[in-house]
Scaffold this motif. Structure first.
Motif, PDB file in Angstrom:
ATOM      1  N   ASN A  25      -7.869  -4.578  -4.823  1.00 15.62           N
ATOM      2  CA  ASN A  25      -7.119  -5.513  -3.998  1.00 15.62           C
ATOM      3  C   ASN A  25      -5.681  -5.078  -3.744  1.00 15.62           C
ATOM      4  N   ILE A  26      -5.173  -4.074  -4.460  1.00 13.27           N
ATOM      5  CA  ILE A  26      -3.803  -3.655  -4.211  1.00 13.27           C
ATOM      6  C   ILE A  26      -3.693  -2.278  -3.568  1.00 13.27           C
ATOM      7  N   ILE A  27      -4.738  -1.478  -3.633  1.00  6.39           N
ATOM      8  CA  ILE A  27      -4.660  -0.137  -3.071  1.00  6.39           C
ATOM      9  C   ILE A  27      -4.708  -0.233  -1.554  1.00  6.39           C
ATOM     10  N   GLY A  28      -4.060   0.695  -0.900  1.00  5.14           N
ATOM     11  CA  GLY A  28      -4.045   0.691   0.558  1.00  5.14           C
ATOM     12  C   GLY A  28      -2.726   0.173   1.080  1.00  5.14           C
ATOM     13  N   LYS A  29      -2.712  -0.112   2.360  1.00  5.58           N
ATOM     14  CA  LYS A  29      -1.488  -0.532   3.029  1.00  5.58           C
ATOM     15  C   LYS A  29      -1.369  -2.056   3.006  1.00  5.58           C
ATOM     16  N   PRO A  30      -0.274  -2.566   2.446  1.00  5.70           N
ATOM     17  CA  PRO A  30      -0.108  -4.023   2.398  1.00  5.70           C
ATOM     18  C   PRO A  30       0.263  -4.573   3.781  1.00  5.70           C
ATOM     19  N   SER A  31       0.169  -5.873   3.940  1.00  5.59           N
ATOM     20  CA  SER A  31       0.488  -6.509   5.214  1.00  5.59           C
ATOM     21  C   SER A  31       1.993  -6.573   5.461  1.00  5.59           C
ATOM     22  N   GLN A  32       2.786  -6.363   4.429  1.00  8.76           N
ATOM     23  CA  GLN A  32       4.238  -6.321   4.572  1.00  8.76           C
ATOM     24  C   GLN A  32       4.787  -5.289   3.608  1.00  8.76           C
ATOM     25  N   LYS A  33       6.014  -4.839   3.854  1.00 14.46           N
ATOM     26  CA  LYS A  33       6.673  -3.924   2.935  1.00 14.46           C
ATOM     27  C   LYS A  33       7.619  -4.718   2.049  1.00 14.46           C
ATOM     28  N   PRO A  49      -1.752   9.038 -10.860  1.00 15.09           N
ATOM     29  CA  PRO A  49      -0.624   8.111 -10.720  1.00 15.09           C
ATOM     30  C   PRO A  49       0.493   8.645  -9.827  1.00 15.09           C
ATOM     31  N   LEU A  50       0.634   9.963  -9.750  1.00 15.25           N
ATOM     32  CA  LEU A  50       1.689  10.518  -8.909  1.00 15.25           C
ATOM     33  C   LEU A  50       1.380  10.299  -7.426  1.00 15.25           C
ATOM     34  N   ASP A  51       0.100  10.258  -7.084  1.00 21.02           N
ATOM     35  CA  ASP A  51      -0.282   9.915  -5.718  1.00 21.02           C
ATOM     36  C   ASP A  51       0.082   8.459  -5.418  1.00 21.02           C
ATOM     37  N   MET A  52      -0.052   7.568  -6.397  1.00 22.52           N
ATOM     38  CA  MET A  52       0.323   6.170  -6.197  1.00 22.52           C
ATOM     39  C   MET A  52       1.809   6.035  -5.944  1.00 22.52           C
ATOM     40  N   LEU A  53       2.630   6.887  -6.565  1.00 25.02           N
ATOM     41  CA  LEU A  53       4.065   6.871  -6.274  1.00 25.02           C
ATOM     42  C   LEU A  53       4.308   7.171  -4.792  1.00 25.02           C
ATOM     43  N   LYS A  54       3.554   8.112  -4.242  1.00 28.19           N
ATOM     44  CA  LYS A  54       3.675   8.440  -2.811  1.00 28.19           C
ATOM     45  C   LYS A  54       3.230   7.268  -1.942  1.00 28.19           C
ATOM     46  N   PHE A  57       5.909   4.684  -1.971  1.00 24.80           N
ATOM     47  CA  PHE A  57       7.027   5.130  -1.148  1.00 24.80           C
ATOM     48  C   PHE A  57       6.708   5.001   0.347  1.00 24.80           C
ATOM     49  N   ASN A  58       5.564   5.512   0.758  1.00 25.66           N
ATOM     50  CA  ASN A  58       5.235   5.579   2.185  1.00 25.66           C
ATOM     51  C   ASN A  58       4.712   4.283   2.779  1.00 25.66           C
ATOM     52  N   GLU A  59       3.948   3.528   2.003  1.00 22.01           N
ATOM     53  CA  GLU A  59       3.242   2.373   2.560  1.00 22.01           C
ATOM     54  C   GLU A  59       3.760   1.010   2.099  1.00 22.01           C
ATOM     55  N   TRP A  60       4.437   0.964   0.965  1.00 27.56           N
ATOM     56  CA  TRP A  60       4.764  -0.326   0.369  1.00 27.56           C
ATOM     57  C   TRP A  60       6.241  -0.688   0.410  1.00 27.56           C
ATOM     58  N   LEU A  61       7.134   0.298   0.350  1.00 22.60           N
ATOM     59  CA  LEU A  61       8.564   0.001   0.242  1.00 22.60           C
ATOM     60  C   LEU A  61       9.257   0.018   1.596  1.00 22.60           C
ATOM     61  N   ASP A  62      10.124  -0.982   1.799  1.00 25.54           N
ATOM     62  CA  ASP A  62      11.046  -0.972   2.926  1.00 25.54           C
ATOM     63  C   ASP A  62      12.077   0.122   2.708  1.00 25.54           C
ATOM     64  N   ASP A  63      12.770   0.516   3.777  1.00 24.99           N
ATOM     65  CA  ASP A  63      13.899   1.432   3.626  1.00 24.99           C
ATOM     66  C   ASP A  63      14.897   0.812   2.651  1.00 24.99           C
ATOM     67  N   GLN A  64      15.452   1.615   1.790  1.00 26.42           N
ATOM     68  CA  GLN A  64      16.357   1.206   0.721  1.00 26.42           C
ATOM     69  C   GLN A  64      15.652   0.420  -0.383  1.00 26.42           C
ATOM     70  N   GLY A  65      14.316   0.323  -0.329  1.00 23.96           N
ATOM     71  CA  GLY A  65      13.564  -0.367  -1.368  1.00 23.96           C
ATOM     72  C   GLY A  65      13.622   0.374  -2.690  1.00 23.96           C
ATOM     73  N   ILE A  66      13.352  -0.352  -3.745  1.00 23.61           N
ATOM     74  CA  ILE A  66      13.474   0.180  -5.106  1.00 23.61           C
ATOM     75  C   ILE A  66      12.138   0.053  -5.834  1.00 23.61           C
ATOM     76  N   LEU A  67      11.775   1.111  -6.547  1.00 21.14           N
ATOM     77  CA  LEU A  67      10.640   1.088  -7.467  1.00 21.14           C
ATOM     78  C   LEU A  67      11.183   1.171  -8.889  1.00 21.14           C
ATOM     79  N   ILE A  68      10.755   0.237  -9.722  1.00 19.88           N
ATOM     80  CA  ILE A  68      11.048   0.281 -11.152  1.00 19.88           C
ATOM     81  C   ILE A  68       9.711   0.234 -11.868  1.00 19.88           C
ATOM     82  N   ALA A  69       9.450   1.250 -12.675  1.00 21.74           N
ATOM     83  CA  ALA A  69       8.170   1.325 -13.386  1.00 21.74           C
ATOM     84  C   ALA A  69       8.432   1.548 -14.866  1.00 21.74           C
ATOM     85  N   GLY A  70       7.561   0.997 -15.672  1.00 21.55           N
ATOM     86  CA  GLY A  70       7.621   1.219 -17.113  1.00 21.55           C
ATOM     87  C   GLY A  70       6.278   1.709 -17.608  1.00 21.55           C
TER      88      GLY A  70
END
Length: 133
Positions: A25-33, A49-54, A57-70
């Motif tokens: 349900n989360i993989i793929g392109k979301p309806s919004q960034k 997991p490194l592909d998920m980072l891409k 970056f490409n499909e989920w985050l808006d410009d200037q968006g931030i990813l924080i992962a633990g």
């Protein structure tokens, strides 16, 4: 007031079909960034997991968006090396440097990695930060 669109991916121990359902349900392109993605204890369950980072970056985050992962399962945390076998679940083991390079390869900037929550008997959660510029 700042309007923040955030997406949180959090899994502790995920086993069996529940994980497959949630992930499908989360993989793929979301309806919004999103402006912010927070992922905790999720990425290392993936085959790549490194592909998920891409994808983040490409499909989920808006410009200037931030990813924080633990992540707690990483190469330098030797106490976590038996988790895949003891939990009977796939985990991808990457080093701190591989996580950092994966963020660079995905296109992130302002990348920071650090260990947080260090205490006796625990070398800490690897916290990973990056921005989409």
């Amino acid at each position: 007031m700042y309007n923040l669109n955030a997406f949180v991916v959090f899994f502790g121990t995920i086993l069996g079909s529940f994980f497959v359902y949630m992930f499908s349900n989360i993989i793929g392109k979301p309806s919004q960034k999103f402006d912010l993605i927070h992922s905790m204890e999720f990425l290392y369950y993936l085959q790549d997991p490194l592909d998920m980072l891409k994808i983040f970056f490409n499909e989920w985050l808006d410009d200037q968006g931030i990813l924080i992962a633990g992540v707690d399962h990483y190469l330098e945390n030797t106490a976590s090396h038996d988790w895949p076998e003891s939990l009977n679940v796939h985990m991808t083991t990457l080093s701190e440097e591989q996580w950092r390079q994966g963020m660079i390869d995905a296109g992130f900037t302002d990348i920071e990695t650090r260990r947080v929550g260090i205490k006796s008997g625990f070398i800490g959660t690897l916290a990973i930060f990056g921005r989409k510029s």
